[in-house]
Motif scaffolding. Structure first.
Motif, short mmCIF file in Angstrom:
data_model
loop_
_atom_site.label_atom_id
_atom_site.label_comp_id
_atom_site.label_asym_id
_atom_site.label_seq_id
_atom_site.Cartn_x
_atom_site.Cartn_y
_atom_site.Cartn_z
N VAL A 1 -8.08 4.35 -4.51
CA VAL A 1 -7.73 5.41 -5.45
C VAL A 1 -8.72 5.49 -6.61
O VAL A 1 -9.11 6.58 -7.02
CB VAL A 1 -6.29 5.20 -5.99
N PHE A 2 -9.16 4.33 -7.11
CA PHE A 2 -10.02 4.38 -8.29
C PHE A 2 -11.47 3.97 -8.03
O PHE A 2 -12.33 4.14 -8.88
CB PHE A 2 -9.44 3.46 -9.39
N GLY A 3 -11.76 3.39 -6.87
CA GLY A 3 -13.10 2.83 -6.65
C GLY A 3 -14.07 3.83 -6.07
O GLY A 3 -13.73 4.97 -5.76
N GLY B 1 0.99 9.01 -6.48
CA GLY B 1 0.96 10.43 -6.13
C GLY B 1 0.19 10.76 -4.87
O GLY B 1 -0.11 11.92 -4.60
N GLU B 2 -0.22 9.77 -4.09
CA GLU B 2 -0.88 10.05 -2.82
C GLU B 2 0.18 10.22 -1.74
O GLU B 2 1.36 9.96 -1.98
CB GLU B 2 -1.79 8.88 -2.44
N ASN B 3 -0.26 10.61 -0.52
CA ASN B 3 0.68 10.66 0.60
C ASN B 3 0.72 9.28 1.25
O ASN B 3 -0.23 8.87 1.91
CB ASN B 3 0.20 11.71 1.61
N PRO B 4 1.81 8.52 1.06
CA PRO B 4 1.83 7.14 1.53
C PRO B 4 1.69 7.00 3.04
O PRO B 4 1.07 6.06 3.53
CB PRO B 4 3.17 6.60 1.04
N VAL B 5 2.26 7.94 3.81
CA VAL B 5 2.19 7.83 5.27
C VAL B 5 0.73 7.94 5.72
O VAL B 5 0.24 7.15 6.53
CB VAL B 5 3.05 8.93 5.93
N GLU B 6 0.01 8.91 5.15
CA GLU B 6 -1.39 9.07 5.51
C GLU B 6 -2.20 7.84 5.09
O GLU B 6 -3.09 7.38 5.80
CB GLU B 6 -1.98 10.32 4.83
N GLN B 7 -1.88 7.30 3.92
CA GLN B 7 -2.61 6.13 3.42
C GLN B 7 -2.42 4.92 4.32
O GLN B 7 -3.32 4.12 4.50
CB GLN B 7 -2.16 5.78 2.00
N VAL C 1 0.85 -1.20 0.00
CA VAL C 1 0.00 0.00 0.00
C VAL C 1 0.88 1.25 0.00
O VAL C 1 0.64 2.20 -0.76
CB VAL C 1 -0.94 -0.01 1.23
N PHE C 2 1.92 1.23 0.80
CA PHE C 2 2.82 2.39 0.89
C PHE C 2 3.43 2.70 -0.47
O PHE C 2 3.34 3.82 -0.98
CB PHE C 2 3.92 2.09 1.92
N VAL C 3 4.00 1.70 -1.10
CA VAL C 3 4.71 1.91 -2.37
C VAL C 3 3.75 2.32 -3.48
O VAL C 3 3.99 3.28 -4.22
CB VAL C 3 5.50 0.64 -2.76
N LEU C 4 2.62 1.60 -3.57
CA LEU C 4 1.69 1.89 -4.66
C LEU C 4 1.06 3.27 -4.55
O LEU C 4 0.95 4.00 -5.54
CB LEU C 4 0.59 0.82 -4.71
N GLY D 1 -2.74 -5.72 -0.71
CA GLY D 1 -2.25 -4.35 -0.86
C GLY D 1 -2.69 -3.75 -2.18
O GLY D 1 -3.20 -2.62 -2.24
N VAL D 2 -2.52 -4.51 -3.26
CA VAL D 2 -2.88 -4.00 -4.59
C VAL D 2 -4.36 -3.68 -4.66
O VAL D 2 -4.77 -2.59 -5.10
CB VAL D 2 -2.49 -5.04 -5.68
N ILE D 3 -5.21 -4.61 -4.18
CA ILE D 3 -6.66 -4.40 -4.27
C ILE D 3 -7.09 -3.22 -3.40
O ILE D 3 -7.90 -2.38 -3.80
CB ILE D 3 -7.42 -5.68 -3.89
#
Lengths: 439, 302
Positions: free
Chosen positions: B265-267, B216-222, B208-211, B257-259
């Motif tokens: 992001v897209f759903g 372009g999102e903030n990985p820490v917040e995600q 999740v962090f890397v993707l 993580g991918v799903i």
């Protein structure tokens, strides 16, 4: 040698008797000597009721190649040729002797003349020696293999079962005999390399074996992690030499003879003295034993007499086993005798003996991750319950060495190794039927 | 000496000390920090909601097993764990009757109808949560903090608090998912006690962090918001619904993580952890088969 270690379990060692030299027990009041203490055909009694026998005298002669002769460990009078029920439930013949307490040695006991391989093998056949690690495979059969196929001898000094210290004491007290026996094996099997594998929880054994084998060309003492089942044949060969014994193969198929350290010492003792295998060092221990110790007892000594020599029971025993707690066999009868391959007698109180109730599998995967051979006991149990022999074949249940790691680690306390044993029988029947059907 | 006293049973004659119950108790202990944090952040009703779910799960399991004449297994504490996880996945303002419905769905429909412990293919708490998200959409998205003012979870467009507040959990969300610190303490405890391995949680969170960073999102917040840590540490490591092999766990975490990122992001849903874990639960048998070890010395099967 091997980059990846096989899995296993870390057990509490309970090697309570490791620091005390073994004690010889007085002559038992009765000796019950079974004719079947080895894999293969039972020996045939050559004495009859009323005969006088002496220590080291032949009482049962080997019946064919995969058999082993049986000698008396006491002097006295043969009371009867009896039938007893062994721990496996089989009815076996036994020679019952009433000892006279004198322990007169038979005139048959003379050191054999051994100058070449043939004489060595024939001496081994007469010695009555079987695999003393517990399996009871006649040693002579193992050694009679074509010498050109063997390049290494692996001496098994792992003694990975908890409680048992009889091999430990052999390696401390009789290190010279082990070294001498190994020297003979290397000479007559024409092998230039040998590895003695010992678990690292026995530093004294490692030190004494290193000292005893100093100066012996090609012999190495290897310290191995104390992870059960380090002493399993396939595990030991992989961890000492990095060789994989394939499915349906023997150590011989990858150039190795694996032999227990006490067996090696007994070989040397026989060649030097001519006294065949008539007594054993047995570890007597467990929560129900008053004074745990190693006892040297004649083969045929009833278990109860052995325990009485160790101060008897300190609380009512609930379970008595031959061998270690991981692979040992529970005794139905206290009057069963000490066998050639008996290395321990353990007695447990009610708390230690009662098996926990079985509950549903939670699919945690511990049985899979701890299996030394990477089998999946949980899947095997499902296939067995579903009567699916084809799946058992695919899951390779035939590779299971019945070490018990799966049952040990199962949090649901399922009897996985027991199911594996049953599944092996089911698979064998299925394969036999298929072969016959194919004809 | 009387032989009838002797017990004859198959080897091994010694067993490891842990049991199903002790493992479940470890999970309960590991959830205590998150439970305490939820009470501090959301008030006493947090404890009421979790206790209510635990109670209903245990009662549902007991009654169902009695009706079906199966051995009663509430003593193994697995229903307690399911109840705690479900409760910690609900907002503090959830009506209690809805929590009861969720608990019954988790235990009866998802777990017992498939054969009870070890036989269910989907995580009971996750599936019950999804049923509730769909059935009770309004109350399930009513996230309020202790001031009892309704607010949205940061993931659904609310204002993003500072990283420190995110880490400590002082923002709107489900009861147990906000306090990253408490969840990580629980996770470290479970790994140290060897109840779970690090593979799934670490791979899940790292993916999740890397993707999200690549997108372009903030990985820490995600990573710190939503149900990611709660799901990765406590639900993606459930025994019966996830692979038991090491590489299986890695694949499972990667897939989750991918799903999760795709949904976030897209759903249409702001949160995707539950759906991701449920989807990967369904793939678990295939992952297990693919990642099986070849038995030592075993010849190839024709």
């Amino acid at each position: 040698m091997s980059i990846f270690k096989l899995n296993g379990v870390h057990l509490k060692h309970h090697k309570n008797t490791a620091d005390v030299p073994p004690v010889r027990m007085p002559v038992p009041k009765k000796a019950v000597i079974p004719m079947s203490m080895h894999i293969g055909a039972p020996a045939v009694p050559v004495v009859k009721a009323g005969d006088e026998v002496r220590v080291g005298q032949l009482v049962g002669e080997a019946a064919g190649g995969l058999s082993s002769p049986v000698y008396s460990g006491v002097s006295g009078k043969v009371k009867k040729i009896d039938e007893i029920i062994s721990v496996t439930g089989a009815h076996i013949t036994a020679v019952v002797i009433e000892p006279d307490g004198l322990q007169t040695v038979s005139e048959e006991v003379v050191p054999p003349t051994v100058t070449n391989r043939e004489e060595f093998l024939s001496a081994m056949q007469r010695s009555g020696i079987v695999g003393l690690g517990g399996a009871g495979f006649p040693t002579t059969v193992k050694l009679a293999a074509d010498v050109s196929r063997i390049d290494t001898i692996v001496v098994n000094g792992a003694e990975c079962e908890p409680y048992i210290t009889s091999d430990t004491r052999t390696m401390i007290d009789d290190a010279a005999l082990v070294a001498e026996g190994l020297g003979m094996l290397m000479k007559y099997l024409e092998v230039s390399k040998a590895v003695i594998g010992i678990e690292n929880n026995k530093p004294k054994c490692i030190a004494s074996m290193r000292q005893a084998t100093e100066g012996m060309e090609g012999v190495e003492v290897r310290s191995l992690p104390a992870v059960y089942p380090q002493g399993g044949e396939k595990v030991l060969v992989y961890h000492t030499l990095g060789r994989v014994i394939g499915e349906g193969k023997l150590p011989l198929d990858c150039g190795v003879v694996v032999i227990n350290c006490t067996t090696v010492a007994t070989i040397a003792k026989y060649i030097k003295t001519g006294m065949p295998l008539v007594e054993k060092c047995v570890t007597v221990d467990g929560s129900a034993i008053s004074e745990p110790k190693n006892v040297i007892a004649p083969i045929g000594t009833p278990v109860l007499e052995l325990i009485e020599f160790c101060g008897g029971f300190k609380c009512p025993p609930r379970k008595i086993i031959y061998g270690g707690p991981m692979m040992g066999i529970a005794l139905p009868d206290l009057y069963l005798p000490v066998l050639k391959q008996t290395n321990a007698i353990l007695a447990f109180d009610r708390k230690d003996a009662t098996p926990p109730p079985e509950t549903a599998c939670i699919r945690c995967g511990r049985c899979v991750s701890h299996c030394p051979f990477g089998l999946a006991p949980c899947d095997i149990a499902d296939a067995y319950a579903a009567d699916n022999a084809a799946a058992l074949e695919k899951f390779k249940v035939n590779l299971c060495m019945e070490c018990g790691c799966c049952s040990y680690v199962c949090p649901a306390k399922r009897n996985l190794v027991q199911t594996n044993k049953l599944a092996k029988v089911k698979l064998r029947n299925y394969q036999t039927k298929n072969r016959e059907g194919g004809k | 000496m009387d032989n009838s006293m002797l017990l004859v049973s198959p080897s091994p004659h010694v067993r490891a000390r842990h049991s199903t119950r002790s493992i479940m108790l470890d999970v309960v202990i590991a959830l205590v920090p998150a439970l305490v944090a939820s009470a501090v952040i959301f008030g006493w009703r947090a404890l009421l909601v979790v206790a209510f779910c635990v109670g209903w799960c245990v009662v549902a399991e007991y009654i169902f097993e009695r009706i079906c004449k199966r051995p009663v297994t509430v003593g193994d504490l697995s229903a307690v764990v399911t109840g705690m996880l479900l409760g910690l996945n609900l907002p503090v303002s959830i009506p209690l009757w809805q929590a009861a419905v969720g608990s019954i769905v988790a235990i009866v429909v998802v777990k017992q109808l498939f054969g009870g412990i070890g036989r269910n293919f989907a995580n009971p708490a996750i599936t019950a949560r999804i049923v509730m998200v769909i059935s009770f959409a309004e109350s399930m998205s009513d996230f309020s903090v202790n001031d009892a003012v309704s607010s949205a979870t940061p993931l659904s467009g609310g204002e993003m608090p500072s990283v420190l507040r995110l880490f400590l959990g002082d923002y709107g969300g489900c009861l147990g998912e906000t306090c990253a610190l408490a969840l990580i303490i629980g996770g470290v405890y479970l790994v140290a006690r060897r109840v779970i391995t690090w593979h799934t949680p670490v791979v899940f969170v790292a993916t999740v962090f890397v993707l999200t960073w690549l997108l372009g999102e903030n990985p820490v917040e995600q990573v710190l918001t939503g149900g990611l840590l709660l799901g990765a540490i406590f639900m993606a490591t459930d025994y019966s619904t996830t692979p038991s092999t090491k590489w299986g766990k890695v694949i499972f975490g990667l897939g989750c993580g991918v799903i999760t990122v795709l949904i976030r992001v897209f759903g249409n849903y702001p949160e995707g952890v539950s759906f991701a874990i449920l989807f990967m639960n369904i793939l678990t048998p295939y992952i297990s088969t693919l990642t099986k070890r070849r038995p030592f010395g075993g010849a190839k099967v024709k």
